[in-house]
Design a protein around this motif. Structure first.
Motif: not given
Length: 880
Positions: A680-698
């Motif tokens: 049902e999701l059909g397709l998945f696409k990553i828009v962005s990836e970046a660090g947002v804090g100490a050892g945490v990425r988004r």
């Protein structure tokens, strides 16, 4: 005194309160969840805020825990006092609107003095109380405490600002005359004073007031008990240790450090002992923090970890530890704590890897820092001064990790002082920056007594039904009052049955409408939250009159709901894909599931490469196209764990949990809504990836329609680029761009060659004009070049040919000015430094700069000032 290990003492405390009807709550992660007011979990009560402020009613109002905590506000005292630590365990028992002073005091006395439990001598125990808290005094006396062992202290009132507050009672243990470090008549020589003899072991807070925004203290609708007993202190008493460090919580780490130091022994030298203690303390904190998902960095929690690692390494240097050693202490910490914190030992290899990487990085900068410190000492001496500037001491601290006391010690060895007030100014500025970066949200809310006491049932049926759900309107709340009717405006409502999902776990709440018996829309549902007693509390915009006890039809916005649940299912696939690609250490650190996109935060040490990101995206799409069934069951936690379900490490779950499975690929504890099949999701696409804090990425991503629209937009952008580079086909675009880049590079190389020739031609004329100023030869000239690179080329030629002692060149490039100063090695030794000269002349062109003693450069915005800058060079040399 009983001979007990730290593990036995911890368990005895928990067992005692478990016998008194308390639920044993596992220690929460050191990384706070949904609490922007805290950098770390710093006390037992920090994890209980939601219960104390009434936003959640616990299943059992009696709870007990041993909570790991971090505080670094007085880090300089660690190792120098008997009881300062950056990581400690706080034993606590908590009552949320259940028992109060009578039981809390009686049970404290029983635990401490009963032979079955701690079995301490009652004569050695003293209690401080708030003078106006006559009830606490009476209860202590009722247990048999002598009046002269009860001391009234005005400071015994716990208050953190707005929210619950109240008097407290501290318990002190008399360690005996051998620990007395004060004169008998010293005003601090009493239980509660600053002394070594009377050791505070427990604080019982009687939380009975709401500190209101207006500054008044109103009685709480539910009175609470919050206590804190420092495990490390209690262990030192049981094990008759002079300080906390001579207990089984620290000694194994100290003994391992002794072995690594090859020759140093704990107890032989007071200064060495400080280093042993600092290393043992910091090793514990570093290990626990990283195990809980925090990672070294230059900000926030990561900065704290990095500072502790560097501080420990510097103390290791004092013990002769020149090579990496901290990583070898990690498994020792894990072994000590494994009875209550098995994950620390389980994660030891991962933690050690990160610590080792940090050690290597710091060892690389350590020599640079020492070189800078030595240069600063030499410069200070050469200038005839006796004090190292505070700003330089702060740079060593902030950039290279040098604690102030170490800089002070090094400077002292050279007969210099350090400007401590100047250092403190810089430290305060840093603290202010950190404070401003933290949320101003209140640390604990004020109890909403109306919701706390509202216990009408509410049944959520949204997993199976979304429309035409019939629900009785049980409660209407307007302006914090229960009403029977509402005609318009905003109101909060609780229905006997609802299909509306309440916001939780990052998934936004459902939206929709409410219909009356005639099918007319009477309200719009704009938000849904969980009330303290777990009902779904609907915030509604009332369009037509609504009445308590009437039956209404509740309809969820199906399109909104479907988009949200697609993105929620995608976060589960993404979570597992990240573990598959990056490693099992990766953990969810937060998420947001909206209808148009999803946001997923995760812990990871280092960057995520484009190749890894592409692999993650491919895995998620493969699972979507595999059409995996999505199912959910309710079971107990133990069964869920046996099924292999992942529990988000920052969340707490009840006895009964919901386990969501996506085929046999992803299994998680989860209370949200999901699609029935991954297709049902059909397709998945990553828009962005970046660090947002100490050892945490988004990662931000989209699914379904939004994913198709993103790819469509990107295709249009590619078509535009293809047209601009005159690629006849889209597939040929990259080849065409590569060719254009090659052509551009060739043109740039040709231009650089021509500029180099032009600079060489100018050099002959420039270097002929040499001035002699008090025995120092100077060439100062304006040249026509394209920038700083050509100025440096001229400087290289000047240095090779030794045309003069000092070179000053300036060039106007567009509306800006470039300045360069070079000084021969001989003149540097004579006290003429390029950095000093550039700082003297750069203001003439409206700029500033700096550099090494032999070469410095600057930029400015006032081309008209170039002649004055060159003239200023002559003047500066004449005055030397």
């Amino acid at each position: 005194m009983k001979k007990l290990s730290s593990s036995e003492i911890r368990q005895m405390y928990l067992d005692f309160f478990h016998e008194k009807g308390h639920t044993i709550v596992p220690s929460a992660s050191l990384v706070p969840v949904d609490d922007p007011t805290l950098l770390w979990i710093n006390s037992g009560v920090a994890t209980m805020k939601k219960y104390f402020d009434g936003s959640v009613v616990p299943d059992n109002p009696r709870m007990t825990s041993s909570q790991k905590s971090i505080r670094t506000n007085d880090i300089e005292n660690v190792g120098r006092t008997a009881r300062h630590h950056t990581l400690f365990e706080m034993l606590g028992n908590f009552s949320v609107g259940d028992y109060f002073k009578k039981e809390a005091i009686a049970w404290a006395w029983e635990l401490l003095t009963s032979p079955k439990w701690f079995g301490w001598d009652p004569e050695k125990l003293y209690m401080t109380v708030y003078p106006k808290d006559t009830d606490a005094i009476k209860e202590w006396e009722a247990t048999g405490v002598k009046p002269d062992h009860i001391i009234k202290v005005e400071d015994n009132f716990w208050d953190i600002g707005q929210g619950p507050s109240g008097p407290d009672s501290e318990i002190f243990y008399d360690r005996g005359e051998s620990f007395n470090n004060l004169a008998d008549d010293d005003p601090e020589n009493y239980p509660g004073g600053e002394n070594e003899r009377y050791l505070e072991v427990w604080n019982i807070v009687f939380s009975q007031f709401n500190h209101t925004p207006e500054g008044t203290y109103e009685p709480l609708p539910r009175k609470n008990i919050d206590t804190g007993m420092g495990l490390e202190r209690v262990v030192s008493i049981f094990q008759n240790a002079p300080t906390n460090f001579e207990t089984d919580l620290f000694l194994p780490i100290i003994h391992k450090t002794e072995a690594l130091s090859a020759g140093k022994h704990y107890g032989d030298n007071a200064q060495d002992d400080v280093s042993f203690k600092v290393i043992a303390d910091h090793a514990r904190t570093i290990t626990f923090a990283i195990s809980d998902g925090a990672l070294p960095s230059n900000e926030g929690r990561g900065y704290v970890i990095r500072r502790l690692i560097r501080r420990a390494i510097l103390h290791g240097q004092k013990l002769g530890l020149k090579d990496a050693f901290l990583d070898q202490l990690v498994p020792i910490v894990g072994e000590i704590m494994k009875s209550h914190y098995p994950d620390v030992l389980k994660n030891a290899d991962y933690v050690a890897k990160i610590v080792s990487s940090e050690e290597s990085r710091f060892n690389e900068t350590l020599n640079d820092g020492l070189s800078l410190l030595n240069q600063l000492i030499a410069d200070t001496k050469q200038a005839g001064q006796d004090t190292l500037p505070g700003v330089d001491a702060f740079k060593l601290y902030d950039t290279y990790g040098f604690p102030f006391e170490l800089t002070k010690e090094y400077a002292g060895d050279e007969g210099l002082k350090v400007d401590e007030p100047g250092f403190e100014v810089e430290m305060k500025a840093q603290r202010d920056r950190a404070r401003n970066a933290r949320s101003n949200a209140k640390s604990m809310g004020v109890q909403r007594s109306l919701l706390i006491n509202l216990k009408t049932p509410s049944d959520y049926v949204g997993y199976d039904e979304l429309t035409d759900v019939q629900g009785v309107l049980n409660d209407i709340i307007v302006d914090e009052k229960l009403v029977d009717d509402v005609a318009s405006g905003t109101a909060e409502m609780i229905f006997s049955k609802t299909p509306f999902y309440a916001e939780m776990g990052g998934q936004v709440a459902d939206r929709g409408v409410i219909l009356d018996a005639d099918g007319q829309t009477v309200a719009k549902v704009t938000d849904v939250q969980n009330a303290p007693n777990k009902q779904h509390l609907h915030t509604v915009e009332v369009l037509k009159p609504m009445h308590k006890d009437a039956t209404y039809t509740l309809n969820v916005d199906l399109a909104f709901h479907a988009k949200v649940e697609k993105n929620h299912t995608a976060t589960h696939l993404l979570d597992q894909a990240l573990r598959d690609v990056l490693g099992p250490h990766t953990q969810q650190a937060g998420s947001l599931v909206e209808p148009d996109y999803l946001r997923f935060d995760f812990t990871h040490f280092g960057q995520v490469t484009d190749e890894e990101l592409a692999k993650v995206e491919q895995i998620v799409n493969d699972k979507i196209w595999a059409a995996l069934p999505v199912s959910a069951i309710q079971t107990d936690q133990e069964t869920g764990h046996k099924m292999g379900a992942i529990a988000v490490f920052t969340q707490k779950y009840g006895k009964i949990v919901r386990v969501v499975s996506i085929g046999d690929y992803s299994i998680e504890f989860d209370g949200g809504t999901h699609v029935k099949n991954s297709s049902e999701l059909g397709l998945f696409k990553i828009v962005s990836e970046a660090g947002v804090g100490a050892g945490v990425r988004r990662i931000e991503a989209v699914t379904s329609k939004e994913a198709f629209e993103l790819l469509s937009h990107e295709e249009n952008w590619l078509k535009t680029i293809a047209a601009q580079v005159k690629a006849p086909k889209l597939a040929e675009t990259t080849d065409r761009v590569s060719q254009l880049q090659a052509d551009l590079k060739a043109a740039q190389q040709k231009a650089a060659s021509l500029e180099s020739k032009l600079a060489s031609q100018q050099a002959g004329a420039v270097f002929e004009n040499v001035a002699d100023i008090n025995g120092t030869t100077l060439i100062a000239a304006a040249v026509q070049v394209s920038g700083m690179d050509q100025l440096r080329q001229l400087a290289d030629t000047w240095k090779t040919k030794q045309y003069s002692d000092v070179l000053v060149l300036g060039a106007v490039v567009g509306d800006k000015v470039n300045l360069l100063v070079a000084v021969s090695d001989a003149k540097v030794k004579a006290g003429i430094k390029a950095g000093d000269l550039i700082k003297a002349i750069a203001p003439q062109v409206g700029g500033g700069g700096g550099g090494r003693p032999t070469l410095a450069q600057a930029g400015g915005k006032k081309p008209a000032g170039l002649p004055a800058a060159l003239k200023a060079a002559h003047t500066w040399l004449a005055e030397k």
